[in-house]
Write a protein that holds these residues in place. Structure first.
Motif, PDB file in Angstrom:
ATOM      1  N   GLY A  42      47.527  55.448  20.892  1.00  0.00           N
ATOM      2  CA  GLY A  42      47.845  54.161  20.006  1.00  0.00           C
ATOM      3  C   GLY A  42      48.556  54.209  19.504  1.00  0.00           C
ATOM      4  N   ALA A  43      48.584  52.338  19.127  1.00  0.00           N
ATOM      5  CA  ALA A  43      49.279  51.735  18.309  1.00  0.00           C
ATOM      6  C   ALA A  43      49.225  50.033  18.199  1.00  0.00           C
ATOM      7  CB  ALA A  43      50.723  51.930  19.042  1.00  0.00           C
ATOM      8  N   SER A  78      51.183  43.627  18.388  1.00  0.00           N
ATOM      9  CA  SER A  78      50.712  44.117  18.769  1.00  0.00           C
ATOM     10  C   SER A  78      50.504  45.150  19.929  1.00  0.00           C
ATOM     11  CB  SER A  78      49.428  42.262  19.793  1.00  0.00           C
ATOM     12  OG  SER A  78      49.230  43.223  21.005  1.00  0.00           O
ATOM     13  N   HIS A  79      50.296  45.648  20.208  1.00  0.00           N
ATOM     14  CA  HIS A  79      50.623  47.357  21.076  1.00  0.00           C
ATOM     15  C   HIS A  79      48.739  47.207  21.904  1.00  0.00           C
ATOM     16  CE1 HIS A  79      52.725  49.655  23.000  1.00  0.00           C
ATOM     17  NE2 HIS A  79      51.748  50.846  22.938  1.00  0.00           N
ATOM     18  N   ARG A  80      48.664  46.851  23.207  1.00  0.00           N
ATOM     19  CA  ARG A  80      46.912  47.487  23.612  1.00  0.00           C
ATOM     20  C   ARG A  80      47.390  48.282  24.532  1.00  0.00           C
ATOM     21  NH1 ARG A  80      46.454  41.648  25.917  1.00  0.00           N
ATOM     22  NH2 ARG A  80      45.544  42.121  27.636  1.00  0.00           N
ATOM     23  N   TRP A  81      47.956  49.270  24.590  1.00  0.00           N
ATOM     24  CA  TRP A  81      47.890  50.436  25.354  1.00  0.00           C
ATOM     25  C   TRP A  81      47.607  51.725  24.966  1.00  0.00           C
ATOM     26  CZ3 TRP A  81      52.241  46.988  25.664  1.00  0.00           C
ATOM     27  CH2 TRP A  81      52.116  45.331  26.314  1.00  0.00           C
ATOM     28  N   VAL A 134      47.033  52.318  30.142  1.00  0.00           N
ATOM     29  CA  VAL A 134      45.984  51.233  29.861  1.00  0.00           C
ATOM     30  C   VAL A 134      46.353  50.211  29.028  1.00  0.00           C
ATOM     31  CG1 VAL A 134      43.571  51.750  29.976  1.00  0.00           C
ATOM     32  CG2 VAL A 134      44.817  53.391  30.541  1.00  0.00           C
ATOM     33  N   ASP A 135      46.049  49.457  29.771  1.00  0.00           N
ATOM     34  CA  ASP A 135      45.650  48.283  29.241  1.00  0.00           C
ATOM     35  C   ASP A 135      44.165  47.761  28.191  1.00  0.00           C
ATOM     36  OD1 ASP A 135      45.645  45.355  28.112  1.00  0.00           O
ATOM     37  OD2 ASP A 135      46.272  44.331  29.475  1.00  0.00           O
ATOM     38  N   MET A 136      43.857  47.983  27.102  1.00  0.00           N
ATOM     39  CA  MET A 136      42.618  47.903  26.500  1.00  0.00           C
ATOM     40  C   MET A 136      42.314  46.468  26.477  1.00  0.00           C
ATOM     41  SD  MET A 136      42.008  51.128  26.630  1.00  0.00           S
ATOM     42  CE  MET A 136      40.434  51.266  25.683  1.00  0.00           C
ATOM     43  N   ASN A 137      43.281  45.495  25.815  1.00  0.00           N
ATOM     44  CA  ASN A 137      42.954  43.952  26.381  1.00  0.00           C
ATOM     45  C   ASN A 137      42.427  44.004  24.694  1.00  0.00           C
ATOM     46  OD1 ASN A 137      42.719  41.553  26.459  1.00  0.00           O
ATOM     47  ND2 ASN A 137      40.605  42.019  27.265  1.00  0.00           N
ATOM     48  N   GLN A 138      43.469  44.627  23.455  1.00  0.00           N
ATOM     49  CA  GLN A 138      43.008  44.682  21.980  1.00  0.00           C
ATOM     50  C   GLN A 138      44.184  44.707  20.976  1.00  0.00           C
ATOM     51  OE1 GLN A 138      40.353  47.658  19.755  1.00  0.00           O
ATOM     52  NE2 GLN A 138      40.749  48.356  22.442  1.00  0.00           N
ATOM     53  N   LEU A 145      39.755  62.423  27.092  1.00  0.00           N
ATOM     54  CA  LEU A 145      39.739  61.567  25.619  1.00  0.00           C
ATOM     55  C   LEU A 145      39.254  60.486  25.527  1.00  0.00           C
ATOM     56  CD1 LEU A 145      43.406  59.932  26.474  1.00  0.00           C
ATOM     57  CD2 LEU A 145      42.361  62.461  24.931  1.00  0.00           C
ATOM     58  N   VAL A 146      38.183  60.515  23.970  1.00  0.00           N
ATOM     59  CA  VAL A 146      37.383  59.667  23.269  1.00  0.00           C
ATOM     60  C   VAL A 146      37.456  58.408  22.440  1.00  0.00           C
ATOM     61  CG1 VAL A 146      35.874  59.536  21.548  1.00  0.00           C
ATOM     62  CG2 VAL A 146      35.703  61.731  22.875  1.00  0.00           C
ATOM     63  N   VAL A 147      37.790  57.171  23.174  1.00  0.00           N
ATOM     64  CA  VAL A 147      38.783  56.042  23.031  1.00  0.00           C
ATOM     65  C   VAL A 147      37.126  54.914  22.405  1.00  0.00           C
ATOM     66  CG1 VAL A 147      40.342  54.567  23.738  1.00  0.00           C
ATOM     67  CG2 VAL A 147      40.019  56.443  24.731  1.00  0.00           C
ATOM     68  N   ILE A 148      37.759  54.458  21.604  1.00  0.00           N
ATOM     69  CA  ILE A 148      37.065  53.434  21.077  1.00  0.00           C
ATOM     70  C   ILE A 148      37.741  51.995  21.080  1.00  0.00           C
ATOM     71  CG2 ILE A 148      36.205  52.301  19.557  1.00  0.00           C
ATOM     72  CD1 ILE A 148      34.489  54.598  19.435  1.00  0.00           C
ATOM     73  N   ASN A 149      36.453  51.088  22.539  1.00  0.00           N
ATOM     74  CA  ASN A 149      37.216  50.066  22.800  1.00  0.00           C
ATOM     75  C   ASN A 149      36.662  49.273  22.696  1.00  0.00           C
ATOM     76  OD1 ASN A 149      38.351  48.191  24.509  1.00  0.00           O
ATOM     77  ND2 ASN A 149      37.900  48.928  26.557  1.00  0.00           N
TER      78      ASN A 149
END
Length: 312
Positions: free
Chosen positions: A77-78, A84-87, A103-107, A124-128
């Motif tokens: 993640g970046a 911005s880097h949304r993916w 995967v576009d995380m829209n943030q 993977l545990v991901v915070i969105n």
């Protein structure tokens, strides 16, 4: 550099600073630099498993690593407020290619990606934003999710007799505990308001206080699921990275270029501190409990010179 620590040097091929380290199934060290080059190396001798993977993703802020048979894989993640880097992106580090789809995380920033094993499956545990998600490693799809505080500054993964856990920390709200095999709701971590969890082993945590500014964290202590302290506060120069060796022994890297091995339940330094040419930005620990250190352009492996039996 002089040191009483035995070293095995692993020198990166990039001219960019090392920003993240990960251990893929005990025997592989993965490093990512600011320019987006990711290297997978054998933990024993530092030799490359494959040529570096040049992702083109600058400013990586999250790195999760794992093994699938002979394959070594990573998720990154970046992004920042300025770029911005949304993916959420996944990489095959042996083949040197991206695993589609991104995967576009829209943030604007994907900051929290952590590997875990849930119901026997690597995930993977991901915070969105205001959601904690469990995602598949093969295609990035969501397996399960639960609502959480919208703001997250840190995430740590641990384990208990009930299974794997995640603990999220927030500047504005209390820490939250999630049972990853039963994502019904968040549990408030008691007695921990105003604190954050920086690292975990099992159900023990390396903790700090939001009373210290995010870039001036100097004091660490041991905690557990009750939210209570299990030892004295350990204070020194600004902490730049932490990693658990074997509880209660914890590596603390500080701005004064030292890396110390500390018994966090007694507060005692176990062996003389290692002094580096520059401050370490990231730490990881091998299966043998040696510490892997990312500092400047270099990744290196160190083993304390004495009392080794205590960290095995």
């Amino acid at each position: 550099m002089t040191s009483r620590w035995r070293t095995v040097w692993v020198t990166g091929e990039s001219d960019d600073q090392i920003v993240r380290l990960g251990i893929a199934h005990r025997d592989v060290v993965v490093s990512a630099d600011h320019g987006g080059a990711i290297e997978a190396r054998r933990a024993g001798d530092g030799s490359l498993i494959a040529p570096p993977t040049y992702t083109g993703v600058t400013g990586i802020v999250a790195l999760a690593t794992w093994r699938e048979g002979a394959e070594v894989r990573a998720a990154t993640g970046a992004g920042s407020l300025h770029q911005s880097h949304r993916w959420l992106r996944r990489w095959d580090l042996v083949a040197g290619r991206e695993i589609p789809p991104a995967v576009d995380m829209n943030q604007p920033q994907v900051k929290h990606i952590d590997p875990a094993t849930v119901h026997g499956e690597q995930v993977l545990v991901v915070i969105n934003r205001g959601v904690l998600e469990i995602r598949r490693t093969d295609d990035g799809s969501v397996i399960d999710q639960v609502e959480k505080h919208r703001e997250t500054s840190r995430v740590v993964i641990g384990s208990t007799d009930r299974g794997p856990i995640a603990v999220t920390s927030s500047h504005a709200r209390h820490p939250q505990l999630f049972w990853l095999e039963d994502l019904t709701e968040a549990v408030r971590l008691p007695h921990a308001d105003g604190e954050f969890m920086a690292a975990a082993e099992g159900d023990r945590f390396v903790c700090g206080s939001y009373a210290e500014p995010w870039n001036k964290w100097q004091t660490a202590w041991a905690g557990d699921l009750s939210g209570r302290r299990r030892g004295p506060a350990v204070t020194g120069e600004v902490i730049t990275a932490v990693a658990v060796a074997a509880w209660p022994l914890v590596y603390l890297a500080r701005q004064d270029r030292t890396v110390s091995l500390v018994d966090l339940e007694s507060g005692a330094e176990v062996v003389p501190a290692l002094r580096l040419p520059t401050a370490a930005r990231t730490l990881a620990v091998t299966d043998g409990r040696d510490v892997i250190v990312g500092f400047g352009l270099t990744v290196a492996r160190f083993r304390p010179p004495s009392r080794k039996d205590e960290i095995r």
